[in-house]
Motif scaffolding. Sequence first.
Motif, PDB file in Angstrom:
ATOM      1  N   CYS A   1       0.039   3.237   3.606  1.00 45.90           N
ATOM      2  CA  CYS A   1       0.427   2.739   4.940  1.00 45.90           C
ATOM      3  C   CYS A   1       1.484   1.639   4.893  1.00 45.90           C
ATOM      4  O   CYS A   1       1.962   1.193   5.928  1.00 45.90           O
ATOM      5  CB  CYS A   1      -0.807   2.251   5.715  1.00 45.90           C
ATOM      6  SG  CYS A   1      -1.408   0.644   5.138  1.00 45.90           S
TER       7      CYS A   1
ATOM      8  N   CYS B   1      -6.326  -1.707  -0.007  1.00 43.13           N
ATOM      9  CA  CYS B   1      -5.479  -2.073   1.131  1.00 43.13           C
ATOM     10  C   CYS B   1      -6.344  -2.584   2.277  1.00 43.13           C
ATOM     11  O   CYS B   1      -7.260  -1.894   2.714  1.00 43.13           O
ATOM     12  CB  CYS B   1      -4.663  -0.867   1.580  1.00 43.13           C
ATOM     13  SG  CYS B   1      -3.789  -1.155   3.115  1.00 43.13           S
TER      14      CYS B   1
ATOM     15  N   CYS C   1       0.835  -1.199   0.000  1.00 44.68           N
ATOM     16  CA  CYS C   1       0.000   0.000   0.000  1.00 44.68           C
ATOM     17  C   CYS C   1       0.873   1.252   0.000  1.00 44.68           C
ATOM     18  O   CYS C   1       1.735   1.403   0.852  1.00 44.68           O
ATOM     19  CB  CYS C   1      -0.910  -0.014   1.228  1.00 44.68           C
ATOM     20  SG  CYS C   1      -1.790   1.536   1.475  1.00 44.68           S
TER      21      CYS C   1
ATOM     22  N   TYR D   1      -7.304   2.007   1.673  1.00 45.75           N
ATOM     23  CA  TYR D   1      -6.958   2.912   0.576  1.00 45.75           C
ATOM     24  C   TYR D   1      -7.092   2.154  -0.743  1.00 45.75           C
ATOM     25  O   TYR D   1      -6.639   1.026  -0.869  1.00 45.75           O
ATOM     26  CB  TYR D   1      -5.522   3.408   0.767  1.00 45.75           C
ATOM     27  CG  TYR D   1      -5.007   4.318  -0.320  1.00 45.75           C
ATOM     28  CD1 TYR D   1      -5.707   5.469  -0.694  1.00 45.75           C
ATOM     29  CD2 TYR D   1      -3.802   4.049  -0.967  1.00 45.75           C
ATOM     30  CE1 TYR D   1      -5.220   6.301  -1.687  1.00 45.75           C
ATOM     31  CE2 TYR D   1      -3.301   4.887  -1.959  1.00 45.75           C
ATOM     32  CZ  TYR D   1      -4.018   6.014  -2.315  1.00 45.75           C
ATOM     33  OH  TYR D   1      -3.526   6.843  -3.290  1.00 45.75           O
TER      34      TYR D   1
ATOM     35  N   CYS E   1      -5.744  -0.094   5.652  1.00 49.32           N
ATOM     36  CA  CYS E   1      -6.268   1.275   5.729  1.00 49.32           C
ATOM     37  C   CYS E   1      -7.382   1.547   4.715  1.00 49.32           C
ATOM     38  O   CYS E   1      -7.886   2.659   4.644  1.00 49.32           O
ATOM     39  CB  CYS E   1      -5.132   2.290   5.564  1.00 49.32           C
ATOM     40  SG  CYS E   1      -4.529   2.458   3.869  1.00 49.32           S
TER      41      CYS E   1
END
Length: 297
Positions: free
Chosen positions: A31, A47, A28, A52, A50
């Motif tokens: 993070c 991800c 990711c 994302y 997180c």
Amino acid sequence: MSLVERFHDEDRCRTYVEGLRWPDGLECPRCGGKVISRITTRHQLDCDSCRYRFSVTAGTIFHDSHLPLWKWFLAVYLIVESKRGISANQLKRTLGVTYKTAWYLCHRIRAALNEVDAQLLKGIVEVDETFVGGEMEGKGRGYRGNKTVVVGAMQRGGNICLQVVRGTDRETLHGFIRKNTDGDTEAIYTDEWPAYRGVADEDTEHKTVKHRDKEYVAPGGVHTNSIESIWSLLKRSIIGSYHQVSAKHLDAYLDELEFRFNNRENPYMFRDAMLKLLRARNGSLFSSYRVPEFGVF
Ligand SMILES: [Zn+2]
């Protein structure tokens, strides 16, 4: 043809970019999480830590161009693999894009090829300068007022380094040599232009060849024929595929020539060019570029 076979669809291109960006597995960008789910229908990655969502091109120069990846791939290939390079006009026709887009591709790819971490030249290094630019009407062939000075160095059997400079004065030429050659370079070969005087030191010899007396190879193999062959290559490409290169863009073109020459025996030239493009941070190098109205390149 092999490039077309390998990268004829966007999925293959995406897989290739993914392998270059994350050789040790997806990660990711936000993070650093390693557990990533694929949303295949939307070509997105998600991800698990997180949440994302990102694409394989997120944060790269491919991302915001709206051009299909295969056009980028083909443009990179044509620029780095063709011996003399390719003009924006040729690229426009080959890729079926507008002139503006073709120019933008040339510009971004060239800028990315710039070798920021180039190795210093050493051993025997030839240094020479040349004048690039058109002849002006009413002025003789010798007139240099509208020409751009390019200085170049070539390690015998090795790499080249080319740069647009403001003049052929001592400070400029010595500065270029200091910046691009190793401290204990064995010898520097130049012509007898006085501004080169004094480049020698305890462990670096300076030998000159007298062009004025038609002495193209001085005793002991002292000559600058290798770097001069680069000037012929440069001038042939400018005539053959660039027509006019404006002084402002000549440096980017020199970077491209330098990359092609220094990678002439690199079987992974395309991959290495792609890596450079991926590492060129999105926008940072190019924030101030403007597409010229008329035919530059
Ligand atoms: Zn994350």
